[in-house]
Design a protein around this motif. Structure first.
Motif, PDB file in Angstrom:
ATOM      1  N   LEU A  99      -3.334 -21.734  34.682  1.00  0.00           N
ATOM      2  CA  LEU A  99      -4.470 -21.398  33.673  1.00  0.00           C
ATOM      3  C   LEU A  99      -5.014 -20.320  34.463  1.00  0.00           C
ATOM      4  O   LEU A  99      -5.966 -20.675  35.021  1.00  0.00           O
ATOM      5  CB  LEU A  99      -4.137 -23.023  34.390  1.00  0.00           C
ATOM      6  CG  LEU A  99      -5.841 -23.989  32.727  1.00  0.00           C
ATOM      7  CD1 LEU A  99      -5.189 -23.758  31.216  1.00  0.00           C
ATOM      8  CD2 LEU A  99      -5.410 -25.274  32.898  1.00  0.00           C
ATOM      9  N   ARG A 104      -1.221 -17.692  28.774  1.00  0.00           N
ATOM     10  CA  ARG A 104      -1.990 -17.870  29.424  1.00  0.00           C
ATOM     11  C   ARG A 104      -1.753 -16.327  30.513  1.00  0.00           C
ATOM     12  O   ARG A 104      -2.830 -15.874  30.611  1.00  0.00           O
ATOM     13  CB  ARG A 104      -1.930 -18.794  30.350  1.00  0.00           C
ATOM     14  CG  ARG A 104      -1.954 -20.074  29.477  1.00  0.00           C
ATOM     15  CD  ARG A 104      -1.869 -21.445  30.368  1.00  0.00           C
ATOM     16  NE  ARG A 104      -2.369 -22.408  29.286  1.00  0.00           N
ATOM     17  CZ  ARG A 104      -2.236 -23.654  30.178  1.00  0.00           C
ATOM     18  NH1 ARG A 104      -1.142 -24.224  31.068  1.00  0.00           N
ATOM     19  NH2 ARG A 104      -2.214 -24.723  29.635  1.00  0.00           N
ATOM     20  N   SER A 118      -6.328 -23.232  26.807  1.00  0.00           N
ATOM     21  CA  SER A 118      -5.984 -22.383  27.823  1.00  0.00           C
ATOM     22  C   SER A 118      -6.576 -21.673  28.813  1.00  0.00           C
ATOM     23  O   SER A 118      -5.844 -20.318  29.031  1.00  0.00           O
ATOM     24  CB  SER A 118      -6.704 -21.048  26.139  1.00  0.00           C
ATOM     25  OG  SER A 118      -5.533 -21.880  24.627  1.00  0.00           O
TER      26      SER A 118
END
Lengths: 414, 290, 332
Positions: free
Chosen positions: A140, A352, A117
């Motif tokens: 990300l 994200r 994550s």
């Protein structure tokens, strides 16, 4: 082997967590003994990528960074994980950046494939530059742990955050503090010699100092660059001796700084102060332990934990109990993990975009750095600042700013 | 710009640093002179020796200079074994292959050290690390003065071994004419290995001299080995006195370049000399013949 | 060149080109892109080292030049990335020619040539690290601006295809060299320079052409590296790591063969990844494997992996002689 760390505290999950997971789920938990395995299925772990160079030239720093992250993850999990996600545990996906940018990139790709994550780490600026860029492709979130290059935050990548201060900030604070310390002592220091390693970090710093120091009334007698590794510091010491400056400002890595300090001691060079900026050894416990004489009174302006924070002290003790030397990588990575966990907690999601939003809105103050509440502007934490430490006796003490000081500055050095 | 005293001190410092370069180059040039190979593992082997000195100091509390005594035969044995059982058989007697095998060895050694010791920088401290010898107004580092003396003595000893002992004569015979030496009953692989061992033994001495003032980490050998190549080329590949003179010369050049150009660019001086010598006079300044 | 020469290259290129359609994992693509970039540079080394027998230990000089030229042209002069690519390749050829001219004219070969190339690469590294023109130690950051015109692609597969195209082109180039008069002269110089000279081969000219070509191909790979990672500094571009990688790949794969560098690069990087999977906690384990494989390859598989395969095949057929291009260093 050893790539992802399973949580050992999973068995300790309390009944409360089970109840929190929702009535529907709880209905299935007929036998309490079966709870752990079912829980794992219900609240999938939040995977977080920890990127550190644990092989190659930077392996020592990478090790400490990983240690800080590991301790934080264990603490978060032991305290019940991410509560807004039903007590989801954090699972570490470790990647070795092997001290090179392309290996860092490769690990980011692998972490992406494993579904992390967010990513924390990088340590060196070139690794941070390449890795955060690779992570940006996937939106990300990437938290830079140390990398001080100002280029990292200048690219406008929306996924990249830096909790710690960058070059510009460190230099500015270092200069402000130096001026303040000098004024308080009655302005004993006027002339300066800069000694820096010729890599990214030393050269960049020297360039900034060369324009800034004269503005603050210091005269730079000379700027001396040396390579890493340097075979010999005698010439540098000789030049310092002939120039006889009030102040020596070194910025180099551990081995070279130790060599310089020892050579200066040998050549009986005693300036009024040695003021390191992001010094490689001046905030390192081992240097103090092994060369107490050469290390005495060296001042450093560096990343350092808040010495008045009990959590920081406990962390330091835990690390030293493991027989490892404590350095700033540990509290920085530790704090970054807490910061990230807080963001995920508030995002209540592993999405994200939502984590990035939560980071942008963060005012996290539960970390152990002397930064105050977190506030990201274009990814950079505004409150981030280095502080001054001085080696006094057998300890490294914070001497400035006063709010954090443990001892008075010994300047000019007796 | 600088007072004559500083320049003199820099030159003397260079001379003393050069003595250690000379010791490292001595091993390299000996191996080259006899086996006609460039030993790329030389730097990694130096790192091994330095770690050995550090370990003996850290675990047994041995004085680094004293460690040299047992380390010399140990390094000799290591070098002998490496040549006899690894480099020799693996390279089938071909120059190009030897280059590659020693390169491979250096990569392996360096990373085994990394696995064992991590990339930590380690230093050791002795009573005399900080001592200086006052020569008039000049302050000379005590360990370095010792280094200079030992380097000269070791060069002399090596020269004696090569010229006065039977093994030495056999080594010189093999260096001059391998086939002929073989015909008169000299065990050529054995002599090769002895030479390699002697080269490594020089590294043991160099390591012992370096450690009181220097530091060690798994990659440190590389910092010395390129300089050692330069010294060898400058002194004439295979020439023992050439290595000593070349080492001292390079030490002084490096030191003065460092003083005037800065240590960072001063390094370029070494490589430019290196390239120039290779291009103009590959037999070296002190070498008599190719 | 005959169809038989071209078919294996064409088949491999097509198969490799289809890969991104099957494998969608970015991890694998990223791995392949980097490995192909290395194998391209290694192909450059192979032209000089494999066919010409001149072992360079400093191909970083070309790799770095390619990377720096394209980065500087884009950043300082606003040159288009594609034009930068072409100019970087040309610069590599020029640097190759100059280094070659200096060292071959002085008659350097064998260990001496290896040492002089190493020293050149170091000089470049120190200069690039010190000069402000090259960004000094801070290195150069190529602006992230994902557009095909900038040689930056949203999809990793596109970059993969681009690198693959260049690799295929150099495979063809190498095959051509192998079959051409120039290649024959080059091999003659490798096997016995004096004899080649006696036969009327202008050995200096042949070696200069080889090093210029070699420099160009390696510079191209450096340029692609810069374009892919968008960041270079002196230790990346001119560091000894790349010199070593570029030399290892052909030697492991099969020195002086067309496919050797590609096979070698894939093997080495594959082994490195495997080693990391099994012993990720041990620092430097992949490099230990690299070094070990190098020693083993030299000891037991002198023609590299391809030579080994060839020998196995020939043994299977009961043949005694081999028509391979395995390098023999006899006479050097």
């Amino acid at each position: 082997m050893g790539r992802s760390v399973q949580d050992p505290a999973l068995c300790g999950i309390s009944r409360r967590t089970v109840l929190k997971a929702g009535a529907a789920a709880a209905a299935f938990v007929a036998v309490p003994v079966a709870a752990p395995s079912i829980l794992r299925a219900q609240t999938p772990a939040v995977k977080i990528g920890i990127l550190q160079p644990v092989t190659g030239a930077l392996a020592h720093d990478g090790d400490l960074g990983r240690l800080g992250a590991e301790i934080a993850i264990n603490e978060i999990n032991a305290a019940g994980g991410i509560k807004s996600l039903g007590g989801a545990k954090i699972e570490m996906v470790f990647g070795d950046a092997r001290s090179t940018p392309e290996a860092g990139t490769q690990e980011v790709e692998r972490m992406q494939a494993e579904g992390v994550s967010a990513i924390v780490g990088g340590f060196a600026s070139p690794i941070c530059l390449a890795a955060s860029q690779a992570a940006a492709r996937y939106d990300l979130p990437y938290l830079v742990d140390v990398g001080v290059s100002d280029q990292i935050m200048a690219r406008g990548l929306t996924n990249t955050f830096r909790f710690s201060p960058g070059f510009g900030k460190v230099t500015q604070v270092a200069l402000d503090n130096l001026t303040a310390i000098n004024e308080r002592a009655g302005k004993p220091a006027k002339t300066v010699v800069l000694v820096h390693e010729d890599g990214l970090f030393g050269s960049g710093l020297a360039k900034l100092l060369q324009t800034e120091l004269p503005k603050r009334g210091f005269e730079i007698l000379e700027t001396i660059a040396h390579p890493t590794p340097a075979r010999d510091m005698s010439n540098v010491a000789l030049r310092i001796r002939s120039l006889n400056p009030d102040l020596v400002i070194p910025s180099n890595y551990y081995g070279e700084f130790v060599l310089l300090a020892r050579t200066m001691q040998q050549q009986r060079i005693k300036p009024k102060g040695v003021y390191a900026i992001l010094g490689g050894a001046a905030s390192n416990g081992r240097f103090v332990k092994e060369f107490p004489q050469a290390a005495q009174n060296v001042i450093d302006c560096n990343h350092w934990h808040d010495p008045k924070n009990p959590k920081a002290l406990a962390l330091r003790k835990a690390v030293e109990d493991q027989g490892k030397s404590f350095a700033y990588n540990v509290p920085l990575n530790y704090s970054n993990l807490l910061l990230l966990a807080d963001a995920i907690e508030r995002a209540a999601s592993t999405d994200r975009k939502k984590i990035i939003e939560a980071l942008n809105a963060s005012s996290f103050a539960g970390h152990i750095m002397p930064y105050g509440p977190t506030k990201f502007v274009n990814g950079q934490n505004e409150g981030a600042t280095p502080i001054n430490t001085q080696i006094q006796g057998s300890d490294i003490k914070v001497i400035f700013p006063e709010a954090f000081a443990e001892a008075k500055a010994n300047f000019p050095a007796a | 710009m600088y007072s004559p005293q500083i320049i003199l001190e820099a030159a003397l410092n260079g001379l003393m640093t050069g003595a250690v370069y000379a010791l490292i180059a001595l091993g390299l040039t000996l191996i080259y002179g006899v086996l006609h190979i460039i030993n790329f593992a030389h730097g990694a082997l130096l790192t091994c020796a330095m770690f050995a000195v550090w370990l003996a100091w850290a675990w047994l509390g041995m004085d680094p200079y004293l460690v040299i005594v047992p380390l010399v035969p140990l390094m000799f044995a290591l070098g002998y074994g490496l040549q006899r059982f690894v480099v020799g058989p693996a390279s089938h007697g071909d120059d190009g292959n030897i280059l590659l095998v020693t390169l491979g060895l250096s990569i392996v050694l360096e990373n085994v050290l990394l696995a064992l010791f991590q990339s930590d920088t380690r230093t050791l401290d002795t009573d005399y690390s900080f001592q200086v010898v006052a020569l008039g107004p000049l302050l000379l580092s005590y360990p370095r003065v010792i280094g200079l003396g030992v380097a000269i003595v070791v060069t002399g000893l090596l020269w004696l071994v090569l010229n006065r002992t039977d093994t030495g004569k056999a080594i010189r015979a093999v260096a001059k004419e391998k086939l002929g030496a073989n015909l008169v009953g000299i065990d050529v692989p054995h002599i090769y290995a002895v030479t390699f061992g002697l080269g490594c033994a020089c590294l043991a001495v160099a390591a012992g001299l370096l450690m009181p003032t220097f530091y060690v980490n798994p990659r440190i050998g590389g910092a010395f080995v390129l300089v050692a190549f330069t010294v060898v080329v400058l002194g004439g590949m295979g020439s023992i006195p050439g290595a000593l003179l070349g080492g001292l010369f390079i030490g002084v050049v490096e030191s003065l370049c460092g003083l005037f150009l800065g240590d960072s660019l001063g390094q370029i001086g070494i490589f430019l000399i290196f390239i120039a010598v290779l291009l103009v006079r590959p037999t070296g300044l002190f070498g008599a013949k190719a | 060149m005959t169809a038989r020469d071209l078919i294996p290259i064409a088949v491999l290129a097509v198969l490799a080109a289809l890969l991104p359609l099957v494998v969608t994992s970015s991890t694998v693509l990223n791995f392949l892109v980097f490995t192909l970039i290395v194998s391209l540079g290694a192909q450059g080394w192979n032209i000089l080292g494999g066919f010409g027998g001149q072992f360079s230990f400093g191909h970083a000089a070309f790799f770095g030049t390619g990377a720096y030229v394209t980065a500087i042209l884009q950043l300082r002069y606003g040159v288009n990335a594609w034009a930068g690519l072409a100019l970087a390749t040309a610069a590599g050829a020029l640097v190759g020619w100059v280094i070659g001219f200096l060292s071959f004219r002085s008659g350097l070969r064998g260990s001496y040539f290896a040492l002089v190339t190493l020293a050149f690469a170091e000089v470049f590294r120190i200069l690039a690290n010190a000069a402000s023109f090259t960004g000094g130690a801070a290195g150069l950051l190529i602006k992230l601006d994902v557009r095909p015109a900038n040689l930056q692609f949203d999809d990793r597969a596109v970059f993969y295809w681009l690198v693959l195209a260049f690799v295929t082109a150099t495979l063809l180039l190498t095959r051509w060299i192998q079959r051409s008069r120039f290649g024959a002269q080059l091999v003659a110089v490798r096997e016995n320079e004096d004899a080649a000279k006696a036969l009327g081969v202008d050995s200096l000219k042949v070696k200069l052409r080889a090093i210029a070509l070699s420099g160009a191909v390696t510079a191209l790979s450096g340029c692609l590296y810069a374009q892919y990672f968008l960041y270079i500094d002196a230790n990346i571009a001119y560091g000894s790591w790349i010199s070593v990688e570029l030399l290892l790949a052909p030697i492991i794969g099969g020195v002086g063969t067309v496919f050797g560098p590609v096979v070698g690069a894939l093997t080495l990087h594959g082994l490195g990844e495997v080693a990391k999977q099994f012993a990720g906690r041990i620092p430097g384990i992949d490099l230990i494997v690299f070094g070990g494989v190098l020693v083993l390859a030299v000891a037991f598989a002198r023609g590299g992996i391809l030579g080994l395969l060839e020998r196995l095949r020939d043994r299977g057929r009961g043949m005694v002689t081999r028509g391979t291009k395995e390098v023999s260093h006899a006479g050097r």
